[in-house]
Design an enzyme around this catalytic site. Structure first.
Site, PDB file in Angstrom:
ATOM      1  N   MET B  56     -57.611   7.950 -17.701  1.00 47.52           N
ATOM      2  CA  MET B  56     -57.542   6.923 -17.895  1.00 47.52           C
ATOM      3  C   MET B  56     -56.380   6.022 -16.971  1.00 47.52           C
ATOM      4  SD  MET B  56     -56.980   6.502 -21.916  1.00 47.52           S
ATOM      5  CE  MET B  56     -55.447   7.749 -21.652  1.00 47.52           C
ATOM      6  N   ASP B  57     -56.468   6.433 -14.996  1.00 50.00           N
ATOM      7  CA  ASP B  57     -56.072   6.067 -14.012  1.00 50.00           C
ATOM      8  C   ASP B  57     -55.553   4.689 -13.889  1.00 50.00           C
ATOM      9  OD1 ASP B  57     -55.752   8.091 -11.212  1.00 50.00           O
ATOM     10  OD2 ASP B  57     -54.120   6.834 -12.528  1.00 50.00           O
TER      11      ASP B  57
END
Lengths: 242, 299
Positions: B56-57
């Site tokens: 989840m960047d």
């Protein structure tokens, strides 16, 4: 009963047809984008796009290439790739294929024997050789699936043997706490240590690393040629760890 | 399948944080649901992934680009996570894994780490109290990682949530925090070694003639002691915000996983991006299956 299942058969056919149309459309768009990408690559390689005329490779210390084992059997193509990489200025390339085809292909040359096409191989290490090709020197390492998970299992066995075999009192009765540094040391000891590549190129239909050794893949940029203008994004894509 | 009057649109209302508030009724919602069901029905004609992993960047960058408070990026990221979880469940996926916090992230600015820990504690406690989302997907939640590195309140909350959902048989949601793939592998090695030592010590006690020879550690031995034991390998690994690194995430388990790196930042990740991801996966699925089968034959 047959009349009741007919609507569901028809619905399934419609869904299948829609699914097929969607994928056909995606394939056509992909072909179009691949064509544009190929033209762009040609323009870049002929130096026609000014901003790509000079690029710095000094941050690319180690390059890795994952090849599908079936494609790895095409030795001429692999040699051509190595020549291209050498021309571009890559100093260290690690070739990987899951079945070890590349290891077997290049193994006869690992012991310092001459290779036919004006290249000269020096014995640098078990899986590594230096290649002088196209007037530039480049170190090549060949690894396979047995250096991946199997390599980690062998390193684990080595660490375990320090605790379990021999002097059983070495680790006492407390919790066994090997560290990542211990694993790195063990991997080096069994010949599976090696530099972490800055960039890993995947040559194949899918962007999968196919079991490339985990200890060398932690912060590596993974790219699949065809998805990006990789030839000139080497320098801009290599970022500091994480 | 979830009820027909459910709509998840966290990106519409920036103030939406409570998972409950994501569930809204209305004609528009019904229409959206119907369209979504049709799309899922078409997609499902082809091979569907059973396990998706997300890195989840982009939460930090999202907050920066929108000039909002830093913590809000992560909060919106959490909303996107719950929405994605529900969409994946609708599509028939059984396993979702997310990279919530890396061991390396402890090196970040202490105030950021502290606010992340507080957010995690808040969200875990929210899920413990309000079990709507968990119950809808009959979710079993795992926390993979070195939990003893977490602060006491977060660790206690995480263990409580794991225990309270342990019996659930629906979607398996694994949260990696704080996690490193290499640390997971070393943890497995330590466990296997400890087992071997204990077995040999018992053999000593039994005074059976033992010349110290025992079988080497195999890949299967390590597999059984990974945090992910019992979960199939991910079919797709998605890292948002266009980054191409795996950053020490599931390196052991992703041998044949399709690695994708879509450009949108994590809080922007939505249903359409998930659909696109699955379409990409379906295109390469025959090749991946063939490679996997060939590798199995070699063993």
């Amino acid at each position: 009963m047959q009349q009741m299942s007919r609507p569901s058969v028809i619905i399934k056919l419609i869904l299948g047809l829609l699914w097929f149309i969607v994928h056909l459309a995606i394939s056509l768009f992909s072909l179009w984008f691949d064509l544009i990408y190929s033209i762009e690559c040609y323009l870049i390689s002929f130096g026609l796009i000014p901003k790509y005329r000079k690029f710095q490779l000094d941050r690319l210390k180690h390059l890795a290439v994952v090849v599908d084992s079936r494609e790895a059997k095409n030795v001429a193509k692999i040699n051509q790739l190595l020549c291209w990489l050498s021309n571009v200025g890559v100093k260290y390339v690690c070739l990987y294929d899951i079945d070890g085809v590349l290891k077997k292909t290049f193994a006869p040359a690992m012991n310092g024997s001459r290779y036919g096409n004006s290249g000269k191989y020096l014995d640098v290490g078990a899986n590594t050789k230096a290649l002088t090709c196209c007037h530039k020197e480049m170190t090549i390492e060949c690894i396979s699936g047995s250096d991946g998970k199997d390599g980690i299992a062998k390193a684990a066995s080595l660490l375990c043997s320090t605790c379990v075999n021999g002097n059983r009192n070495t680790c006492g009765n407390g919790e066994i706490v090997f560290t990542e540094a211990d694993m790195s040391g063990a991997l080096k000891a069994i010949g599976c240590g090696g530099p972490e590549p800055d960039l890993l190129l995947v040559y194949g239909p899918a962007r999968c690393h196919l079991g490339f050794p985990a200890w060398r893949l932690r912060y590596t940029e993974i790219m699949q040629p065809g998805e990006a203008t990789y030839a000139v994004q080497f320098s801009s894509s290599i970022a500091p760890n994480q | 399948m979830l009820g027909s009057h459910i709509s998840y649109s966290p990106s519409v209302n920036p103030k939406t944080e409570n998972p409950d508030e994501l569930i809204a009724t209305g004609v528009l919602a019904s229409l959206q649901n119907f369209i979504r069901k049709c799309i899922v029905a078409v997609l499902s004609y082809g091979p569907m992934p059973k396990h998706i992993a997300f890195i989840m960047d982009g939460n930090h960058r999202y907050a920066k680009f929108r000039s909002i408070q830093e913590g809000s990026g992560h909060r919106m990221g959490f909303s996107a996570l719950i929405a994605s979880l529900l969409y994946c469940y609708e599509m028939g996926m059984k396993y979702i894994t997310v990279y919530a916090f890396s061991i390396d992230n402890f090196k970040r600015d202490p105030t950021e780490v502290k606010s992340l820990m507080e957010l995690m504690e808040e969200k875990i406690n929210e899920l413990l109290e309000n079990r709507n989302v968990i119950n809808k997907v009959n979710c079993k939640i795992n926390f993979w990682g070195k939990l003893d590195m977490l602060s006491e309140p977060v660790r206690v909350a995480a263990e409580k949530l794991m225990a309270s959902t342990a019996e659930n048989k629906g979607l398996v949601f694994s949260v990696c925090m704080p996690y490193n793939s290499t640390s997971e592998i070393v943890n497995a090695v330590n466990k296997v070694c400890a087992e071997r030592r204990d077995i040999l010590q018992r053999e000593d006690v039994d005074s059976v003639a033992n010349n110290g020879v025992h079988s080497d550690i195999s890949v299967a031995d390590l597999d059984h002691h990974m945090y992910s034991a019992g979960c199939p390998d991910p079919d797709i690994v998605i890292r948002t915000s266009g980054e191409t690194r795996l950053s020490n995430f599931l390196l052991w388990q992703t041998m044949f996983s399709h690695l994708q790196n879509p450009d949108p930042l994590w809080p922007e990740f939505s249903f359409k991006h998930l659909v696109w991801a699955i379409l990409q996966y379906q295109r390469v699925h025959p090749y991946i299956e063939q490679s996997r089968n060939l590798a199995k034959k070699q063993l």
